[in-house]
Design a protein around this motif. Structure first.
Motif, PDB file in Angstrom:
ATOM      1  N   GLU A  36     -28.346  56.722  18.614  1.00 24.32           N
ATOM      2  CA  GLU A  36     -29.622  57.160  19.176  1.00 24.32           C
ATOM      3  C   GLU A  36     -29.525  56.945  20.678  1.00 24.32           C
ATOM      4  O   GLU A  36     -28.995  55.932  21.125  1.00 24.32           O
ATOM      5  N   LEU A  37     -30.030  57.873  21.455  1.00 22.55           N
ATOM      6  CA  LEU A  37     -29.909  57.812  22.909  1.00 22.55           C
ATOM      7  C   LEU A  37     -31.277  57.588  23.548  1.00 22.55           C
ATOM      8  O   LEU A  37     -32.203  58.374  23.350  1.00 22.55           O
ATOM      9  N   VAL A  67     -25.546  62.360  17.088  1.00 24.64           N
ATOM     10  CA  VAL A  67     -26.803  61.801  17.597  1.00 24.64           C
ATOM     11  C   VAL A  67     -27.910  62.072  16.586  1.00 24.64           C
ATOM     12  O   VAL A  67     -28.106  63.219  16.169  1.00 24.64           O
ATOM     13  N   VAL A  68     -28.634  61.035  16.203  1.00 25.89           N
ATOM     14  CA  VAL A  68     -29.696  61.201  15.224  1.00 25.89           C
ATOM     15  C   VAL A  68     -31.059  61.393  15.875  1.00 25.89           C
ATOM     16  O   VAL A  68     -31.931  62.065  15.322  1.00 25.89           O
ATOM     17  N   ASN A  69     -31.254  60.813  17.068  1.00 26.48           N
ATOM     18  CA  ASN A  69     -32.588  60.835  17.661  1.00 26.48           C
ATOM     19  C   ASN A  69     -32.484  60.764  19.174  1.00 26.48           C
ATOM     20  O   ASN A  69     -31.677  60.002  19.715  1.00 26.48           O
ATOM     21  N   HIS A 102     -31.326  69.890  21.207  1.00 27.00           N
ATOM     22  CA  HIS A 102     -30.576  71.096  20.845  1.00 27.00           C
ATOM     23  C   HIS A 102     -29.136  71.008  21.339  1.00 27.00           C
ATOM     24  O   HIS A 102     -28.201  71.339  20.595  1.00 27.00           O
ATOM     25  N   ARG A 103     -28.950  70.567  22.574  1.00 25.04           N
ATOM     26  CA  ARG A 103     -27.590  70.493  23.132  1.00 25.04           C
ATOM     27  C   ARG A 103     -26.717  69.511  22.361  1.00 25.04           C
ATOM     28  O   ARG A 103     -25.529  69.764  22.132  1.00 25.04           O
ATOM     29  N   LEU A 104     -27.310  68.389  21.941  1.00 20.28           N
ATOM     30  CA  LEU A 104     -26.546  67.340  21.263  1.00 20.28           C
ATOM     31  C   LEU A 104     -26.679  67.391  19.738  1.00 20.28           C
ATOM     32  O   LEU A 104     -26.189  66.498  19.040  1.00 20.28           O
ATOM     33  N   GLU A 105     -27.354  68.425  19.243  1.00 19.13           N
ATOM     34  CA  GLU A 105     -27.527  68.642  17.797  1.00 19.13           C
ATOM     35  C   GLU A 105     -28.207  67.443  17.131  1.00 19.13           C
ATOM     36  O   GLU A 105     -27.831  67.018  16.032  1.00 19.13           O
ATOM     37  N   ALA A 106     -29.201  66.904  17.809  1.00 18.19           N
ATOM     38  CA  ALA A 106     -29.986  65.795  17.262  1.00 18.19           C
ATOM     39  C   ALA A 106     -31.196  66.357  16.519  1.00 18.19           C
ATOM     40  O   ALA A 106     -31.900  67.223  17.045  1.00 18.19           O
ATOM     41  N   PRO A 107     -31.477  65.876  15.320  1.00 19.30           N
ATOM     42  CA  PRO A 107     -32.580  66.447  14.539  1.00 19.30           C
ATOM     43  C   PRO A 107     -33.968  65.976  14.923  1.00 19.30           C
ATOM     44  O   PRO A 107     -34.960  66.605  14.551  1.00 19.30           O
ATOM     45  N   ILE A 108     -34.067  64.840  15.664  1.00 20.56           N
ATOM     46  CA  ILE A 108     -35.362  64.202  15.906  1.00 20.56           C
ATOM     47  C   ILE A 108     -35.546  63.914  17.391  1.00 20.56           C
ATOM     48  O   ILE A 108     -34.595  63.529  18.079  1.00 20.56           O
ATOM     49  N   VAL A 109     -36.779  64.090  17.879  1.00 16.71           N
ATOM     50  CA  VAL A 109     -37.173  63.570  19.186  1.00 16.71           C
ATOM     51  C   VAL A 109     -38.361  62.632  18.969  1.00 16.71           C
ATOM     52  O   VAL A 109     -39.160  62.808  18.053  1.00 16.71           O
ATOM     53  N   ARG A 110     -38.466  61.637  19.827  1.00 17.39           N
ATOM     54  CA  ARG A 110     -39.441  60.564  19.621  1.00 17.39           C
ATOM     55  C   ARG A 110     -40.737  60.796  20.385  1.00 17.39           C
ATOM     56  O   ARG A 110     -40.744  61.355  21.482  1.00 17.39           O
ATOM     57  N   THR A 111     -41.822  60.277  19.812  1.00 15.80           N
ATOM     58  CA  THR A 111     -43.115  60.245  20.490  1.00 15.80           C
ATOM     59  C   THR A 111     -43.804  58.912  20.254  1.00 15.80           C
ATOM     60  O   THR A 111     -43.530  58.212  19.277  1.00 15.80           O
ATOM     61  N   PHE A 112     -44.713  58.593  21.167  1.00 17.28           N
ATOM     62  CA  PHE A 112     -45.638  57.482  20.992  1.00 17.28           C
ATOM     63  C   PHE A 112     -47.048  58.070  20.946  1.00 17.28           C
ATOM     64  O   PHE A 112     -47.209  59.254  20.651  1.00 17.28           O
ATOM     65  N   ILE A 201     -41.523  59.047   6.367  1.00 21.79           N
ATOM     66  CA  ILE A 201     -40.572  58.394   7.264  1.00 21.79           C
ATOM     67  C   ILE A 201     -39.404  59.326   7.575  1.00 21.79           C
ATOM     68  O   ILE A 201     -38.697  59.770   6.683  1.00 21.79           O
ATOM     69  N   HIS A 202     -39.217  59.622   8.862  1.00 22.91           N
ATOM     70  CA  HIS A 202     -38.062  60.400   9.324  1.00 22.91           C
ATOM     71  C   HIS A 202     -36.882  59.502   9.685  1.00 22.91           C
ATOM     72  O   HIS A 202     -35.718  59.919   9.603  1.00 22.91           O
ATOM     73  N   HIS A 203     -37.172  58.258  10.109  1.00 23.07           N
ATOM     74  CA  HIS A 203     -36.169  57.461  10.810  1.00 23.07           C
ATOM     75  C   HIS A 203     -36.665  56.017  10.814  1.00 23.07           C
ATOM     76  O   HIS A 203     -37.880  55.778  10.741  1.00 23.07           O
ATOM     77  N   VAL A 204     -35.749  55.051  10.870  1.00 21.96           N
ATOM     78  CA  VAL A 204     -36.127  53.641  10.847  1.00 21.96           C
ATOM     79  C   VAL A 204     -35.435  52.903  11.990  1.00 21.96           C
ATOM     80  O   VAL A 204     -34.238  53.088  12.230  1.00 21.96           O
ATOM     81  N   HIS A 205     -36.196  52.066  12.689  1.00 20.12           N
ATOM     82  CA  HIS A 205     -35.641  51.154  13.694  1.00 20.12           C
ATOM     83  C   HIS A 205     -35.537  49.756  13.092  1.00 20.12           C
ATOM     84  O   HIS A 205     -36.454  49.313  12.387  1.00 20.12           O
TER      85      HIS A 205
END
Length: 280
Positions: A36-37, A67-69, A102-112, A201-205
């Motif tokens: 994750e970046l 990259v996952v997220n 899109h460039r890194l083929e990551a399926p998720i972007v984060r929000t607060f 749940i999409h993803h877990v920290h």
């Protein structure tokens, strides 16, 4: 649950090192092929230009790491109120996050959902509007929106986050479930908070809190107060096949962070095995 369904261990690279190449080399050594970046070389991921993102892509490709997220800071801000410039600035962060995904083929972007106020409910309606708008943008862009419960933001707990998910039917938005963030506001994330969000749940920290109390101190995974064996068992029973992304929040220097991440990866593997959660 078949053995073909496995959760995937990942790590936020700057929790190992600000030097991306070193962080990726450590990942390979630890058997981790997904990251994750958030920040790279001290720069927030969304502030890095296209040439920099291309360089990141080359570093990832050389090692076969995906990259996952994209851990964007979108909506980690004050509510903009009548300030349309502030609103548009946040949408620019979201759109940049999507372009990088899109460039890194990551399926998720984060929000607060905005910095927390003394009475968080006061921001529920504007935050719901902002998340609904972002969900539509992500839906149209073909990426998932990962909504993180964050102790410094309007939704610190699973219960608080569920209020928003219950009002947005589009499953483009789902949780970045962070038990550690709930623990440090004095609320028990498992089984308590998890029960409210387990279906979205999409993803877990993964980070562990020293105590389930208003105490922002984090410790190596498995050394804190969160029942991660129980949490992992529940994820296994649910057939969770997303990422478990290590975010230790332990240490101030790269050396301390790397040591905490190494110890935490070993602990995660032990706890996952005890819980019957297969890890890829």
């Amino acid at each position: 649950r078949g053995d073909s369904i496995m959760a995937r261990l990942a790590v936020i690279t700057d929790e190992i090192s600000s030097d991306l190449d070193h962080a990726l080399d450590v990942c390979i050594e630890l058997g981790i092929t997904m990251v994750e970046l958030r920040t790279v070389g001290g720069q927030v991921i969304t502030d890095i230009d296209d040439a920099g993102i291309d360089a990141i892509a080359r570093s990832l490709d050389r090692r076969g790491i995906s990259v996952v997220n994209i851990a964007s800071p979108f909506l980690k801000c004050d509510y903009w109120g009548d300030d349309e410039i502030g609103h548009q600035q946040q949408l620019s962060i979201l759109r940049r996050s999507i372009a990088i995904a899109h460039r890194l083929e990551a399926p998720i972007v984060r929000t607060f959902n905005f910095w927390r106020q003394p009475n968080p409910v006061d921001l529920y309606q504007p935050a719901l509007g902002a998340l609904t708008e972002a969900t539509a943008i992500c839906h149209d862009s073909g990426v998932l929106l990962g909504f993180e419960n964050e102790h410094a933001c309007t939704s610190a707990t699973g219960e608080e986050a569920a209020w928003f998910l219950d009002r947005i039917e589009d499953t483009t938005i789902g949780m970045i479930w962070d038990p550690g963030n709930e623990a440090v506001v004095g609320s028990n994330p498992f089984p308590g908070g998890y029960q409210h969000v387990r279906s979205r749940i999409h993803h877990v920290h993964l980070k562990d809190a020293r105590a389930i109390a208003p105490d922002p101190t984090f410790v190596v995974m498995g050394e804190g107060a969160i029942d991660y064996v129980g949490q992992f068992r529940a994820l296994a029973e649910a057939g969770y096949d997303g990422a478990l992304s290590l975010e230790t929040h332990v240490g101030s220097t790269d050396e301390e962070k790397e040591a905490a991440s190494r110890a935490s990866v070993a602990a995660i593997r032990r706890m996952a095995e005890e819980a019957g959660l297969p890890l890829a």
